[in-house]
Write a protein that holds these residues in place. Structure first.
Motif, PDB file in Angstrom:
ATOM      1  N   SER A  82      -3.573  62.519   2.408  1.00 32.98           N
ATOM      2  CA  SER A  82      -4.863  62.503   2.990  1.00 32.98           C
ATOM      3  C   SER A  82      -4.530  64.279   3.663  1.00 32.98           C
ATOM      4  CB  SER A  82      -3.267  61.794   4.458  1.00 32.98           C
ATOM      5  OG  SER A  82      -4.314  62.037   5.781  1.00 32.98           O
ATOM      6  N   LYS A 127      -5.320  64.757   6.749  1.00 36.81           N
ATOM      7  CA  LYS A 127      -4.719  64.732   8.743  1.00 36.81           C
ATOM      8  C   LYS A 127      -3.273  65.616   8.431  1.00 36.81           C
ATOM      9  CE  LYS A 127      -6.164  60.083   9.538  1.00 36.81           C
ATOM     10  NZ  LYS A 127      -6.234  59.065   9.742  1.00 36.81           N
ATOM     11  N   THR A 172       1.617  63.057   2.563  1.00 39.98           N
ATOM     12  CA  THR A 172       0.641  61.902   3.242  1.00 39.98           C
ATOM     13  C   THR A 172       0.162  61.066   2.500  1.00 39.98           C
ATOM     14  OG1 THR A 172       1.526  62.827   5.522  1.00 39.98           O
ATOM     15  CG2 THR A 172      -0.247  61.058   5.773  1.00 39.98           C
ATOM     16  N   GLU A 222      -3.178  57.895   2.013  1.00 44.98           N
ATOM     17  CA  GLU A 222      -4.623  57.459   2.375  1.00 44.98           C
ATOM     18  C   GLU A 222      -4.904  56.560   1.868  1.00 44.98           C
ATOM     19  OE1 GLU A 222      -7.025  58.382   5.640  1.00 44.98           O
ATOM     20  OE2 GLU A 222      -6.412  60.222   5.773  1.00 44.98           O
TER      21      GLU A 222
END
Lengths: 155, 220, 386
Positions: free
Chosen positions: A20, A22, A28, A30
């Protein structure tokens, strides 16, 4: 495992999962909803990963973007490794596969998310309200939830 | 009790001297009621721990103030101690519990949440803003949570209220609720001595005097 | 896509229908929401076959105060207040969870004095929480004396904390960037006195309750949960450790001063009620050991590095940290947009996850065992409902 190595390994298991971009304080990834269940199954069962705890499952309502962001935070007691999995769902028809069969605590966490946000879980054995009454109107943690009962300061 | 408190006033109304009889009766009945309050514990959250401290545990001991046995059943209780936040889902249950209690019944609301909703007033979709929106409350004990001493003082306030105001001539008439704000610097010993003073004032029979009279020959 | 959303009525009706062809008749009874042995407003619907529990359906929400919704409108310092009222028996540790997340995200520094004070008061609170759990477990098993003893000793700790903090239960002590007040001049002396008092007392309590054959028979081999189930159920804290998983955040990702003190993680062997009970007893000993190592050398320095009036914002992103409370892992998850209030605040509370393991432990046992299991989980219901 370092996060780069972890991401590469997960990508080798499930090509649709990508790191990710973000801002986030844990490794992380996604994943699109259609590849979600197979990825989670592999994260739990793969001997190198072995994420045996589903620590956190909750949702965030990004009302301006029109999506629900589902968060699954996994932990492995073997490697003491944490991983965050984010899934984006449209606000109109939020349906996702249930992970109850992988981690049993998901049954409750998913009921909580259904109660607060109205996300529907396919394959959930007993999907109903958790905290609120069965006849409650609306989903209170949505950002556009309105209620005659709620008070603003100064009202 | 129902005979005395409900039928007797109707039968004796208008009879000469009934006022004096009722005034004496009120004093006895109120004295008995005030000193044998059985609490129904309704602890939902943080205040429940302080409420458990007050009647049950070692240091505070509600029993010496005449409110001893905490009952889990509403049918055996006449004082409802509300301790903790009331939410929408609990509200109908609270109403049922209150209605199951026999008359006369009294309610003490302890803590900010039962008084007004406390820290959960604004932006909450489920917290009831004050227990008095559901059931009538007699004594409010402020605090978040109130200390056990505060609850004891609230009980004392309720007892004073029962002593001073109740009358069998008007059954079912409720008093104006009061807030029991514990005065600054009050200790458990002060509450105890205040309580003892009240009891002494009330004592219908002075035991020592009565004993002295017993010893003397009555002359019959 | 057809996802069926059911209701409580439907759930209780359908689970009866499946079994109705069997010879004995199964029936439901309600336990709670005001039941003396559920430690609060927990409601359980039990499906019974005679006295054997077939299924437990927990019904929640009788103290759901919408803390997460309120948090979205509150500044981070205001959220600290709300956490006191979740698990009120480990209020200081709940404060710490918020403070730790905010400090990590906003890069607020603390010093050794702050961390020492935090660790000491947290361990004191852990002791008093376990004392209450011990006393209430005794009461649920039919012994009233432990309740009186537990509350007596717990009261001494609240007195010590009250001198410093000014509150007995909802402390609101640990703030982002420090602690609210400096410790009272008598604090060190009184804590030492207390430890000297409580150490022999704990042994006495063990003679009183742990050695009791009735208690042992009621707890041993009751409500067994193996490690694999416990992990899958999301249990943490003493419940997970009793199932032989040495998962304690104080050891695994040390925060505060836990990295610099010596202590051992208590684990059980069988995962039954007895282990959960005994893990707590042992944790009280270890907590005393931690306090002993820290109490004599609290470093000098400031106790609050960030002024309470200063504006506090968290950079955009997702932030999570967790700490070990008396009941397990409390995590605080913030989604921030860079403002003073969070966009979304989520509390991963230990009791919410621990309660679910009841549905794995209770079926097959008796109703009387269910009371033992609930007691051994040491639940605080407002922490479940939030």
């Amino acid at each position: 495992m370092e996060s780069e190595e972890l991401f590469q390994y997960i990508a080798s298991l499930e090509a649709a999962a990508r790191p990710s971009e973000k801002p986030s304080d844990l490794p992380t990834i996604e994943v699109p909803p259609e590849h979600f269940l197979s990825l989670m199954q592999q994260l739990r069962e793969d001997p190198r990963l072995y994420f045996n705890m589903l620590q956190v499952h909750t949702a965030v309502d990004w009302v301006k973007k029109g999506i629900f962001e589902l968060l699954y935070q996994l932990y492995s007691t073997k490697d003491r490794q944490s991983l965050r999995v984010l899934v984006e769902l449209p606000r109109e028809n939020p349906v996702i596969a249930s992970v109850c069969s992988i981690w049993r605590i998901a049954e409750w966490q998913e009921r909580e998310v259904y109660d607060f946000f109205g996300v529907l879980y396919e394959g959930h054995p007993d999907l109903r309200r958790l905290f609120l009454e069965d006849d409650w109107k609306g989903f209170p943690m949505r950002k556009d939830y309105e209620d005659d009962f709620m008070l603003e300061p100064g009202q | 009790m129902g005979l005395i408190t409900e039928k007797l006033p109707k039968m004796m109304a208008g009879m000469p001297g009934s006022d004096i009889i009722f005034t004496r009766m009120d004093a006895v009945i109120n004295w008995a009621r005030a000193n044998s309050l059985w609490p129904l514990t309704f602890g939902t959250s943080c205040c429940a721990i302080e409420m458990m401290m007050a009647p049950g545990a070692s240091r505070h001991d509600l029993a010496r103030f005449g409110a001893e046995v905490a009952r889990p059943s509403p049918r055996q209780a006449d004082m409802l101690i509300l301790a903790g936040t009331i939410v929408k889902r609990m509200a109908p249950r609270l109403r049922t519990l209150y209605e199951q209690m026999p008359e006369p019944r009294y309610v003490i609301a302890t803590g900010a949440c039962t008084i007004s909703g406390g820290p959960f007033i604004y932006h909450s979709y489920s917290t009831v803003r004050g227990a008095d929106t559901i059931i009538p409350v007699d004594v409010y004990v402020p605090g978040c949570p109130p200390r056990p001493e505060g609850l004891l003082y609230g009980l004392l306030t309720l007892q004073k209220m029962i002593r001073s105001g109740e009358t069998v001539r008007e059954p079912g008439i409720r008093h104006k609720p009061v807030t029991s704000e514990t005065p600054e610097g009050i200790t458990i010993e002060d509450i105890k001595s205040e309580m003892l003073a009240l009891l002494e004032k009330d004592a219908v029979v002075d035991v020592r005097k009565a004993a002295e009279q017993m010893e003397r020959p009555t002359g019959i | 896509m057809n996802v069926h959303v059911s209701t409580l009525d439907e759930k209780t009706r359908s689970s009866l229908a499946i079994e109705s062809h069997s010879e004995t008749e199964e029936y439901f009874i309600n336990m709670g929401p005001q039941h003396p042995s559920t430690h609060g407003v927990l409601r359980l619907i039990l499906k019974l076959d005679g006295e054997t529990v077939r299924e437990v359906i927990p019904v929640l929400g009788y103290i759901h105060r919408s803390i997460e919704k309120i948090s979205e409108y509150s500044t981070y310092r205001q959220i600290v207040h709300l956490t006191d009222r979740m698990d009120y028996l480990s209020a200081i540790m709940n404060n710490w969870a918020v403070a730790r997340t905010v400090e990590k995200a906003a890069e607020i520094e603390t010093n050794e004095r702050i961390e020492s004070i935090r660790t000491i008061v947290s361990e004191l609170e852990r002791i008093h929480s376990h004392q209450l759990g011990w006393g209430v477990l005794g009461m649920d098993m039919g012994a009233f004396t432990p309740f009186l003893y537990g509350f007596r000793d717990r009261e001494m700790i609240t007195d010590i904390l009250e001198e410093t903090i000014g509150a007995r239960l909802t402390m609101n002590y640990i703030q982002p960037g420090g602690v609210m007040f400096d410790i009272h001049p008598d604090f060190v002396r009184k804590v030492k006195e207390y430890l000297a008092y409580f150490k022999p007392k704990l042994d006495e309590y063990e003679d009183l309750l742990s050695g009791n054959p009735i208690l042992q028979q009621r707890l041993r081999n009751v409500g067994i949960m193996d490690a694999e189930t416990a992990l899958s159920m999301g249990a943490t804290g003493p419940v997970l450790r009793a199932s032989r998983v040495p998962y304690d955040l104080r050891k695994i990702e040390p925060y505060g001063m836990y990295g610099e003190v010596e202590f051992r993680v208590a684990i059980g062997t069988a995962g039954d009620c007895w282990d959960r009970y005994y893990v707590r007893i042992e944790e009280m000993r270890q907590s005393m050991r931690i306090i002993e190592q820290l109490i004599d050398n609290i470093p000098e320095g400031k106790f609050l590095l960030k002024k309470p009036a200063a504006k506090l914002t968290i950079p955009e992103g997702r932030h999570y940290s967790q700490i070990e409370t008396a009941r397990g892992v409390l995590g605080f998850y913030i989604v921030s947009e860079g403002k003073e209030t969070p966009y979304r605040a989520y509390f991963r509370t230990p009791n919410f996850h621990n309660l679910w393991s009841l549905t794995a432990m209770a079926p097959g046992g008796r109703v009387g065992d269910l009371v033992a299991i609930i007691s051994s989980l040491d639940l605080v219901i407002p922490d479940i409902d939030r």
